[in-house]
Design an enzyme around this catalytic site. Structure first.
Site, PDB file in Angstrom:
ATOM      1  N   LYS A 288     -37.491   6.457 -60.690  1.00 24.54           N
ATOM      2  CA  LYS A 288     -37.161   7.453 -61.718  1.00 24.54           C
ATOM      3  C   LYS A 288     -35.860   7.049 -62.398  1.00 24.54           C
ATOM      4  O   LYS A 288     -34.958   6.537 -61.743  1.00 24.54           O
ATOM      5  CB  LYS A 288     -36.952   8.821 -61.062  1.00 24.54           C
ATOM      6  N   ARG A 362     -49.644  13.287 -54.441  1.00 23.09           N
ATOM      7  CA  ARG A 362     -51.103  13.385 -54.309  1.00 23.09           C
ATOM      8  C   ARG A 362     -51.618  12.468 -53.201  1.00 23.09           C
ATOM      9  O   ARG A 362     -52.658  12.728 -52.615  1.00 23.09           O
ATOM     10  CB  ARG A 362     -51.765  13.094 -55.665  1.00 23.09           C
TER      11      ARG A 362
HETATM   12  N1  BES Z   1     -42.015  15.221 -57.548  1.00 25.30           N
HETATM   13  C1  BES Z   1     -42.465  14.808 -58.834  1.00 25.30           C
HETATM   14  C2  BES Z   1     -42.740  16.003 -59.757  1.00 25.30           C
HETATM   15  C3  BES Z   1     -41.543  16.841 -60.095  1.00 25.30           C
HETATM   16  C4  BES Z   1     -40.742  16.528 -61.176  1.00 25.30           C
HETATM   17  C5  BES Z   1     -41.249  17.974 -59.362  1.00 25.30           C
HETATM   18  C6  BES Z   1     -39.650  17.305 -61.485  1.00 25.30           C
HETATM   19  C7  BES Z   1     -40.160  18.775 -59.680  1.00 25.30           C
HETATM   20  C8  BES Z   1     -39.351  18.433 -60.738  1.00 25.30           C
HETATM   21  C9  BES Z   1     -43.738  13.983 -58.694  1.00 25.30           C
HETATM   22  O1  BES Z   1     -43.832  13.213 -57.549  1.00 25.30           O
HETATM   23  C10 BES Z   1     -43.798  13.047 -59.848  1.00 25.30           C
HETATM   24  O2  BES Z   1     -42.945  12.203 -59.931  1.00 25.30           O
HETATM   25  N2  BES Z   1     -44.814  13.204 -60.709  1.00 25.30           N
HETATM   26  C11 BES Z   1     -44.994  12.364 -61.838  1.00 25.30           C
HETATM   27  C12 BES Z   1     -46.437  11.944 -61.875  1.00 25.30           C
HETATM   28  C13 BES Z   1     -46.741  10.859 -62.882  1.00 25.30           C
HETATM   29  C14 BES Z   1     -46.065   9.560 -62.473  1.00 25.30           C
HETATM   30  C15 BES Z   1     -48.235  10.672 -62.969  1.00 25.30           C
HETATM   31  C16 BES Z   1     -44.624  13.184 -63.063  1.00 25.30           C
HETATM   32  O3  BES Z   1     -44.922  14.362 -63.123  1.00 25.30           O
HETATM   33  O4  BES Z   1     -44.010  12.606 -63.965  1.00 25.30           O
HETATM   34 MN    MN Z   2     -42.879  11.345 -57.718  1.00 26.71          MN
END
Ligand code: BES
Ligand code: MN
Ligand code: ZN
Length: 514
Positions: A288, A362
């Site tokens: 990230k 997931r």
């Molecule tokens: N944990 C994150 C989602 C999240 C983001 C929760 C901000 C709370 C606050 C999750 O694991 C994630 O990174 N999801 C990605 C998925 C994508 C790479 C398909 C997302 O939502 O960007």
């Molecule tokens: Mn994630």
């Protein structure tokens, strides 16, 4: 935690530091709510006028302090806003009371004892006010006042922010009324567990690894007669949990799968709750960017909610069997981490091409859901901070509900509403499935960007057997409050979805899950 008691004594005779009353926004100025009659009488019926002079309107979130009338054993009256005055004959909504009680409790940090004279009509009002008080007084203080704490206990006392409200005494409740007493007891058990979940969420990832989380769950289970089993990384590898291993293998803190099982004598129905427990989500090799990882300790909020819900069900002695599954892993980049393009063989046997290591939730959930389904529960509900897309869709205070069963989705939505949790049903459109096709594996872990929250739900559904009822709660928005506190919601971990899960367990205990 703040103590909650019921009393039959009146507002004038209760020896406390403050008496809390409600004030609503009437068409022609503030209106003192029921429950505060004795206080208003002390003001010769002029409490509303006094409050108006001080600028009070009765708006939600507003607090106004006035000296108590002479003869009162408590020195101060605190009026908390209830928002719009209900129509004649209507009672205040439970969520209105819960929030007002939370606002009062928050503004009373540093106070030892409060008498609460908010309007109580039915037992559900006792529950709501109790919950609001005990949730609103929450504070996370473990890491505060370090220097002074090191210097000794006495010095630590005046370090940092004020202590939470010590004791709340409900004036309107009837101590002899069994339903009122039960409502207060339920509020205490439920909010202690919600506050425990908040503590877990707020604990930084360096102090809450998967193994540490598993140890806390084990201790909590022991305390409440819940059977706990923990699979460590060796057992996970041996058992073929490719999702949990694949996500956790980049970290020096290896993954765990925790199974908590509460069984009740005479239970007719069974539930499985599955929680996403990523103790830190860096994104992995698909790292990230800065600005997106500072709060990623929150990514175990689903697992915290599941732990709290199972423990609450046990504490309340609900006649339902509830199994909680905590899918715990730390998502880190390293030489041993899963790479984008790797293929994992999941617990179910399906293969997954990992296109993005940041879509890790997931993967751990899929393994835990497949495992949970083996036990044939009447329904599986997973809870997860799964997608940023759900936050874009529903904002920061509402969680999304997806399901492979319309009745289960509707039931969860209704129960959430009754519990005072904002939620909304979301679809699982069939056309989004093809975006998850992989040229080499059974499925990919990332699909179309549009509808990303629904794509994640569709991925999870692939791991639910056809005949198993399943729902998915995406709590990415409401799990963690980065803004200012409001109502009974503090900054940081909120304990989202716990009240809804406990309500579902009660629903199943009543045999109403069909
Ligand atoms: N944990 C994150 C989602 C999240 C983001 C929760 C901000 C709370 C606050 C999750 O694991 C994630 O990174 N999801 C990605 C998925 C994508 C790479 C398909 C997302 O939502 O960007
Ligand atoms: Mn994630
Ligand atoms: Zn995540």
């Amino acid at each position: 935690m703040t103590a909650l008691t019921l009393t039959t004594s009146g507002a004038a005779t209760l020896r406390a530091d403050v008496i809390v009353v409600g004030v609503a926004k009437g068409p022609a100025g503030p209106v003192v709510a029921a429950g505060a009659e004795a206080v208003d009488k002390g003001f010769d019926g002029r409490l509303a006028a006094v409050l108006e002079t001080l600028g009070a309107t009765g708006a939600e979130g507003e607090v106004t302090k006035v000296p108590a009338p002479s003869g009162f054993k408590s020195p101060v009256v605190l009026a908390v806003g209830l928002g719009r005055l209900p129509e004649k004959g209507d009672a205040y909504g439970t969520e209105t009371l819960r929030r007002a009680a939370g606002v009062a409790a928050r503004s009373l940090s540093g106070t030892k004892k409060a008498g609460v004279a908010l309007p109580v009509d039915a037992a559900e009002d006792v529950a709501a006010i109790g919950e609001g008080l005990l949730l609103g007084s929450y504070a996370f203080t473990v890491y505060r006042g370090g220097e002074k704490k090191a210097a000794g206990k006495a010095a630590a006392k005046d370090a940092g922010p004020k202590e939470p409200l010590g004791e709340a005494v409900l004036l309107g409740a009837k101590t002899r009324d069994k339903a009122h007493k039960a409502a207060a007891d339920r509020a205490i058990a439920l909010t202690e567990e919600i506050n425990r979940a908040r503590d877990l969420i707020n604990t930084p990832s360096n102090d809450l690894t998967p193994a540490q989380f598993a140890a806390i769950a084990t201790a909590a289970g022991k305390e409440h007669g819940i059977k706990v089993e923990v699979l460590d990384e060796k057992a996970l590898a041996k058992g073929g949990y490719g999702g949990l291993i694949g996500v956790g293998q980049g970290s020096v803190n290896p993954p765990r799968l925790v199974r908590l099982s509460y069984t009740a004598r005479g239970a007719k129905q069974s539930l499985a709750f599955v929680g996403k427990g990523i103790t830190y989500d860096s994104g992995g090799i698909s790292l990230k960017p800065a600005g997106h990882n500072e709060t990623m300790k929150l990514d175990m909020s689903g697992a915290a909610a599941v732990l709290a819900s199972v423990v609450t069900a046990a504490r309340l002695g609900l006649k339902v069997n509830v199994t909680g599954w905590l899918a715990l892993a730390e998502n880190m980049p390293s030489g041993s981490a899963t790479r984008p393009g790797d293929v994992l063989r999941m617990y179910s046997g399906k293969t997954v091409e990992v296109l993005n290591t940041d879509a890790e939730g997931r993967l751990v959930l899929a393994d835990a859901i497949s495992r949970a389904a083996e036990e044939n529960p009447d329904a599986i509900v997973d809870v997860a901070t799964l997608t940023g897309a759900m936050m874009l869709a529903l904002g920061l205070r509402t969680f999304g509900i997806m399901a492979n069963d319309d009745d289960l989705r509707t039931t969860l939505h209704e129960l959430a509403g009754e519990a005072g949790e904002a939620a909304w049903p979301m679809p699982l459109p069939a056309d989004l499935r093809k975006g998850l096709d992989s040229p080499i594996a059974d499925i990919a872990n990332m699909g179309e960007r549009m509808g990303g929250g629904l794509v994640a739900g569709i991925f999870l559904r692939e791991f639910v057997p056809e005949d198993t009822r399943w729902a998915h709660l995406d709590i990415a928005g409401p799990a963690f409050n980065e803004g200012a506190p409001f109502g009974y919601t503090p900054k940081g971990g909120t304990g989202s979805a716990i009240r809804t899960l406990v309500a579902l367990a009660e629903h199943a205990a009543a045999g109403e899950l069909d």
